[in-house]
Design a protein around this motif. Structure first.
Motif, PDB file in Angstrom:
ATOM      1  N   LEU A 170      -9.054   3.324   5.664  1.00 59.27           N
ATOM      2  CA  LEU A 170      -7.604   3.469   5.794  1.00 59.27           C
ATOM      3  C   LEU A 170      -7.048   4.516   4.839  1.00 59.27           C
ATOM      4  O   LEU A 170      -6.178   5.315   5.218  1.00 59.27           O
ATOM      5  CB  LEU A 170      -6.924   2.122   5.558  1.00 59.27           C
ATOM      6  CG  LEU A 170      -7.102   1.099   6.688  1.00 59.27           C
ATOM      7  CD1 LEU A 170      -6.578  -0.269   6.274  1.00 59.27           C
ATOM      8  CD2 LEU A 170      -6.397   1.570   7.958  1.00 59.27           C
ATOM      9  N   VAL A 171      -7.535   4.529   3.605  1.00 56.79           N
ATOM     10  CA  VAL A 171      -7.069   5.549   2.655  1.00 56.79           C
ATOM     11  C   VAL A 171      -7.522   6.931   3.109  1.00 56.79           C
ATOM     12  O   VAL A 171      -6.789   7.920   2.957  1.00 56.79           O
ATOM     13  CB  VAL A 171      -7.577   5.233   1.234  1.00 56.79           C
ATOM     14  CG1 VAL A 171      -7.217   6.378   0.280  1.00 56.79           C
ATOM     15  CG2 VAL A 171      -6.974   3.926   0.727  1.00 56.79           C
ATOM     16  N   PHE A 203      -3.282  15.726   2.405  1.00 61.23           N
ATOM     17  CA  PHE A 203      -3.983  16.935   1.963  1.00 61.23           C
ATOM     18  C   PHE A 203      -3.889  18.081   2.968  1.00 61.23           C
ATOM     19  O   PHE A 203      -4.625  19.060   2.853  1.00 61.23           O
ATOM     20  CB  PHE A 203      -5.464  16.628   1.715  1.00 61.23           C
ATOM     21  CG  PHE A 203      -5.728  15.851   0.461  1.00 61.23           C
ATOM     22  CD1 PHE A 203      -5.203  16.246  -0.759  1.00 61.23           C
ATOM     23  CD2 PHE A 203      -6.516  14.705   0.503  1.00 61.23           C
ATOM     24  CE1 PHE A 203      -5.458  15.535  -1.913  1.00 61.23           C
ATOM     25  CE2 PHE A 203      -6.775  13.983  -0.651  1.00 61.23           C
ATOM     26  CZ  PHE A 203      -6.249  14.403  -1.867  1.00 61.23           C
ATOM     27  N   GLN A 204      -2.989  17.978   3.926  1.00 64.01           N
ATOM     28  CA  GLN A 204      -2.938  18.968   5.000  1.00 64.01           C
ATOM     29  C   GLN A 204      -2.741  20.386   4.472  1.00 64.01           C
ATOM     30  O   GLN A 204      -3.350  21.336   4.963  1.00 64.01           O
ATOM     31  CB  GLN A 204      -1.821  18.621   5.978  1.00 64.01           C
ATOM     32  CG  GLN A 204      -1.843  19.443   7.249  1.00 64.01           C
ATOM     33  CD  GLN A 204      -0.865  18.920   8.281  1.00 64.01           C
ATOM     34  OE1 GLN A 204       0.061  18.181   7.956  1.00 64.01           O
ATOM     35  NE2 GLN A 204      -1.059  19.292   9.526  1.00 64.01           N
ATOM     36  N   GLU A 205      -1.909  20.530   3.460  1.00 58.30           N
ATOM     37  CA  GLU A 205      -1.627  21.851   2.903  1.00 58.30           C
ATOM     38  C   GLU A 205      -2.367  22.105   1.598  1.00 58.30           C
ATOM     39  O   GLU A 205      -2.187  23.152   0.978  1.00 58.30           O
ATOM     40  CB  GLU A 205      -0.112  22.000   2.661  1.00 58.30           C
ATOM     41  CG  GLU A 205       0.755  21.735   3.879  1.00 58.30           C
ATOM     42  CD  GLU A 205       0.452  22.695   5.020  1.00 58.30           C
ATOM     43  OE1 GLU A 205       0.076  23.847   4.729  1.00 58.30           O
ATOM     44  OE2 GLU A 205       0.576  22.288   6.193  1.00 58.30           O
ATOM     45  N   ALA A 206      -3.195  21.172   1.171  1.00 56.12           N
ATOM     46  CA  ALA A 206      -3.874  21.310  -0.117  1.00 56.12           C
ATOM     47  C   ALA A 206      -5.110  22.197  -0.002  1.00 56.12           C
ATOM     48  O   ALA A 206      -5.686  22.355   1.081  1.00 56.12           O
ATOM     49  CB  ALA A 206      -4.277  19.928  -0.645  1.00 56.12           C
ATOM     50  N   GLU A 207      -5.509  22.752  -1.134  1.00 57.88           N
ATOM     51  CA  GLU A 207      -6.714  23.567  -1.179  1.00 57.88           C
ATOM     52  C   GLU A 207      -7.900  22.723  -1.643  1.00 57.88           C
ATOM     53  O   GLU A 207      -7.735  21.669  -2.227  1.00 57.88           O
ATOM     54  CB  GLU A 207      -6.509  24.750  -2.135  1.00 57.88           C
ATOM     55  CG  GLU A 207      -5.413  25.708  -1.702  1.00 57.88           C
ATOM     56  CD  GLU A 207      -5.256  26.865  -2.671  1.00 57.88           C
ATOM     57  OE1 GLU A 207      -5.950  26.862  -3.712  1.00 57.88           O
ATOM     58  OE2 GLU A 207      -4.433  27.753  -2.389  1.00 57.88           O
ATOM     59  N   ALA A 225      -2.363  10.861  -4.610  1.00 58.31           N
ATOM     60  CA  ALA A 225      -2.103   9.482  -4.208  1.00 58.31           C
ATOM     61  C   ALA A 225      -3.307   8.781  -3.570  1.00 58.31           C
ATOM     62  O   ALA A 225      -3.579   7.620  -3.875  1.00 58.31           O
ATOM     63  CB  ALA A 225      -0.895   9.418  -3.270  1.00 58.31           C
ATOM     64  N   PRO A 226      -4.064   9.431  -2.651  1.00 60.58           N
ATOM     65  CA  PRO A 226      -5.233   8.745  -2.100  1.00 60.58           C
ATOM     66  C   PRO A 226      -6.248   8.356  -3.177  1.00 60.58           C
ATOM     67  O   PRO A 226      -6.852   7.283  -3.114  1.00 60.58           O
ATOM     68  CB  PRO A 226      -5.825   9.778  -1.126  1.00 60.58           C
ATOM     69  CG  PRO A 226      -4.678  10.646  -0.758  1.00 60.58           C
ATOM     70  CD  PRO A 226      -3.853  10.741  -1.993  1.00 60.58           C
ATOM     71  N   ALA A 227      -6.428   9.234  -4.168  1.00 62.66           N
ATOM     72  CA  ALA A 227      -7.340   8.911  -5.265  1.00 62.66           C
ATOM     73  C   ALA A 227      -6.799   7.756  -6.095  1.00 62.66           C
ATOM     74  O   ALA A 227      -7.546   6.852  -6.493  1.00 62.66           O
ATOM     75  CB  ALA A 227      -7.566  10.142  -6.144  1.00 62.66           C
ATOM     76  N   LEU A 229       1.096   0.180  -2.353  1.00 67.78           N
ATOM     77  CA  LEU A 229       2.082   0.676  -3.317  1.00 67.78           C
ATOM     78  C   LEU A 229       1.812   2.127  -3.698  1.00 67.78           C
ATOM     79  O   LEU A 229       2.746   2.938  -3.823  1.00 67.78           O
ATOM     80  CB  LEU A 229       2.096  -0.215  -4.556  1.00 67.78           C
ATOM     81  CG  LEU A 229       2.604  -1.637  -4.339  1.00 67.78           C
ATOM     82  CD1 LEU A 229       2.522  -2.448  -5.634  1.00 67.78           C
ATOM     83  CD2 LEU A 229       4.038  -1.634  -3.810  1.00 67.78           C
ATOM     84  N   PHE A 230       0.551   2.486  -3.906  1.00 70.70           N
ATOM     85  CA  PHE A 230       0.252   3.878  -4.246  1.00 70.70           C
ATOM     86  C   PHE A 230       0.424   4.798  -3.032  1.00 70.70           C
ATOM     87  O   PHE A 230       0.765   5.977  -3.190  1.00 70.70           O
ATOM     88  CB  PHE A 230      -1.149   3.999  -4.827  1.00 70.70           C
ATOM     89  CG  PHE A 230      -1.182   3.789  -6.321  1.00 70.70           C
ATOM     90  CD1 PHE A 230      -0.638   4.729  -7.175  1.00 70.70           C
ATOM     91  CD2 PHE A 230      -1.749   2.652  -6.861  1.00 70.70           C
ATOM     92  CE1 PHE A 230      -0.650   4.542  -8.552  1.00 70.70           C
ATOM     93  CE2 PHE A 230      -1.768   2.451  -8.231  1.00 70.70           C
ATOM     94  CZ  PHE A 230      -1.225   3.399  -9.086  1.00 70.70           C
TER      95      PHE A 230
END
Length: 490
Positions: free
Chosen positions: A91-92, A100-104, A236-238, A341-342
Motif C-alpha cells: 500500500l505504501v 515521487f512522480q516529479e522526484a529525481e 512521506a513514504p519512507a 497519519l504519515f
C-alpha cells in the motif's frame, strides 16, 4: 522440501528484484517501472501469504559453529510479522507512485525499497539470534537511503544520526549475544533455550543490553533521538514504513530475546523487568508531551511514534500472556494507524507545501477526504471505541491490572490514560482547525487540490482498516492470545 524453498524465496525474491531494478533501463519509462514494482510487491505479498499457511517449522542453511548458524523459522510470530510487512509495503508503494512522480532518482529509492522488503522477511523468519542480528543490521543499512533520499544538508545530518543510533544499538545487541553465547545452545528461539547451568549475571546483563539495543530501533528512551530527526528529513513514504514497520523490527527483537530465548520465567521479578517497565512508561509520557508541544507536523508524528511504540514495550514488560497478546494487537494497530497519519502528512505537504501544524488551518474544507481519513486514524490512535487502538489499549490496561508487577499494575493504566489525553490534544486540534478554521479565516489561493487517487486510495484503506480492525478484532485477538499462551506455557 518445497515449503522450505518457499521460505527462502520469500526472502530472496524481493532482494533480487530490488537489485535488478538498479540495472533495468527504466529511467525514462515510468509506466514500466511502476508496473514492475507493483508486480514485485503483489507477488511478494502472495508469497508471504502462502508462506503463512506453510507447515515448515525451520530451515537451517549452514552451520559455522554450534553458536553461529543461519536458521529460518516459520512460527506464528514470523507469519504475523511477514504478512503485516508485505501488506504495508504494497500500500505504501502504491501511494509513493504519485508522491515521487516529479522526484529525481526514484530508481534508487525503489531499489532499496524492494531489497528492504526481502530483508524484513528475513528479520521476521529468523530462527536464532545470530540470524536475526544479521538481517537486523542489513535492514539498517538498506534503510539509511530512505532518510538520505532528498540529499539536502538536513537529510545528510539526519541519516548520520539515524546510522549512529542504529549502530550503537546494534553494538549493544552484539554484546548481549556474546554474553548469551555460552548460556544458550545455538541461540535458538524457543522455550527452554537456556542451558541448565547458566551464569545468572551474564544472562541478566545480556537481557539489559538486548532490551536497550533493540529498544533503540523501537524509539525507547534514552535511544529515541533518531526518530524526530529522521522523519522530517525523509519523504512521506519512507516515514510511513520507518514508523509503521522498521520500529517494529526492534520490538520483534525484544520479543524474540525476552520471550523466545531467555524466557520470562528467568526475568520476571528481577531488576531487568523493573527497568524495562520504568523505561517503557517514561517513554510513553515523554513522547506524548513532546508531541503535544511540537509544531512541525512530521516531527509531531515522530514523537507520537516514540510514545505509542512504548505502549507495546510496556505490554511486553508485563511478561504475562495478556500483556504479550495486547502488545501484538497494538503492533498491528499502530502500524496501520501510523502509516495513515504519515500518508496524510505527505499528502498535505505535497499539495500545499505547508509542514507546520498552525498552517494547516482551513485545509479540511479544500481536502475533505484527506482530513476525514486523518480524523478516523486519529480516533484510532487515541483509542476511541470501536477502533483498533481502543481494543489494544483496553487489553493493555486490563492486562496490567491483572499482572503481578506491584505498583506498575496501577501506574501503567494511569500513564496510558494521560498519554491518550495528550494524544487527543495534539491530533484532534489539527482536524478541528482543518474543518472549522473560525470566522476570521481567509481562504488562501491557490486552493489545495484533492485529485490524487493514487495517494488517496491507500490512505483511505489504512484509515478504514484502523477502525475495522477494532470492530472485527476477534480473529486477531484469538491468534495472538494463542501465541502468548504457547510461548509462556500457561
Amino acid at each position: 522440501m518445497g515449503q522450505q524453498i518457499l521460505l527462502l524465496i520469500q526472502v530472496l525474491f524481493p532482494v533480487a528484484a530490488g537489485c535488478l531494478l538498479f540495472a533495468l533501463p527504466f529511467k525514462e519509462k515510468q509506466v514500466l517501472r511502476t508496473a514492475y514494482i507493483t508486480a514485485v510487491l503483489l507477488l511478494g505479498g502472495i508469497i508471504a501469504g502462502v508462506g503463512a499457511f506453510a507447515n515448515t517449522t525451520s530451515v537451517e542453511l549452514f552451520c559455522v559453529t554450534p553458536e553461529i548458524r543461519l536458521i529460518f523459522c516459520n512460527d506464528g510470530l514470523s507469519k504475523l510479522f511477514c504478512v503485516l510487512v508485505s501488506a504495508v509495503w504494497l500500500l505504501v508503494g502504491i501511494y509513493s507512485f504519485q508522491y515521487f512522480q516529479e522526484a529525481e532518482k526514484k530508481e534508487i529509492f525503489y531499489g532499496f525499497y524492494l531489497i528492504t522488503l526481502g530483508v524484513l522477511q528475513g528479520v521476521g523468519m529468523a530462527g536464532n539470534l545470530v540470524t536475526f542480528y544479521l538481517f537486523y543490521e542489513w535492514m539498517t543499512l538498506m534503510t539509511v537511503p530512505f532518510v538520505l533520499h532528498t540529499r539536502t544538508n538536513g537529510a545528510m545530518r539526519a541519516a548520520r544520526k539515524y546510522l549512529f543510533y542504529s549502530v550503537t544499538g546494534a553494538s549493544m545487541v552484539l554484546a548481549g549475544i556474546f554474553l548469551l553465547a555460552g548460556n544458550a545452545e545455538g541461540l535458538r528461539f524457543g522455550a527452554g533455550a537456556l542451558n541448565p547451568t547458566v551464569k545468572e549475571w551474564q544472562v541478566l546483563a545480556a537481557a539489559v543490553l538486548l532490551i536497550l539495543g533493540f529498544g533503540t530501533k523501537a524509539g525507547m528512551f534514552p535511544m529515541h533521538g533518531w526518530l524526530p530527526t529522521a522523519h522530517p528529513a525523509a519523504p512521506a513514504p519512507a516515514s510511513a514504513v520507518l514508523s509503521g514497520v522498521i520500529t517494529k523490527a526492534g520490538v520483534l527483537g525484544i520479543i524474540r530475546s525476552v520471550y523466545y530465548l531467555i524466557g520470562t520465567e528467568f526475568l520476571a521479578g528481577t531488576f531487568v523487568q523493573t527497568l524495562f517497565l520504568s523505561l517503557a512508561l517514561f517513554t510513553v509520557v515523554m513522547g506524548s508531551m513532546l508531541a503535544y508541544k511540537e509544531k512541525v507536523l512530521k516531527k509531531r508524528l515522530a514523537y507520537s511514534t516514540v510514545s505509542q511504540v512504548s505502549y507495546v514495550l510496556f505490554g511486553l514488560a508485563l511478561m504475562t500472556p495478556a500483556g504479550f497478546a495486547a502488545a501484538l494487537l497494538h503492533i498491528v494497530a499502530h502500524s496501520v494507524i501510523k502509516c495513515a497519519l504519515f500518508m496524510f502528512a505527505g499528502t498535505v505537504i505535497y499539495e500545499t507545501g505547508e509542514d507546520r501544524v498552525e498552517d494547516l488551518r482551513g485545509f479540511g474544507k479544500q481536502m475533505p477526504i484527506t482530513f476525514l481519513c486523518f480524523t478516523f486514524a486519529s480516533l484510532a490512535l487515541v483509542g476511541i471505541p470501536p477502533t483498533s487502538g481502543f481494543v489494544s489499549k483496553w487489553y493493555l490496561a486490563t492486562g496490567a491490572l491483572d499482572a503481578p508487577v506491584g505498583i506498575f499494575s496501577y501506574l501503567g493504566p494511569a500513564v496510558l490514560l494521560v498519554s491518550a489525553l495528550l494524544t487527543a490534544g495534539y491530533l484532534f486540534m489539527i482536524a478541528a482547525d482543518g474543518f472549522f478554521p473560525g470566522k476570521d479565516y481567509v481562504e488562501r489561493e491557490p486552493k489545495a487540490r484533492e485529485d490524487m487517487p493514487v495517494m488517496l486510495v491507500p490512505l483511505a484503506v489504512f484509515s478504514a482498516v484502523s477502525v475495522l480492525l477494532g470492530m472485527f478484532s476477534a480473529p486477531l485477538y484469538d491468534f495472538v492470545t494463542k501465541l502468548g499462551t504457547e510461548i509462556l506455557r500457561l
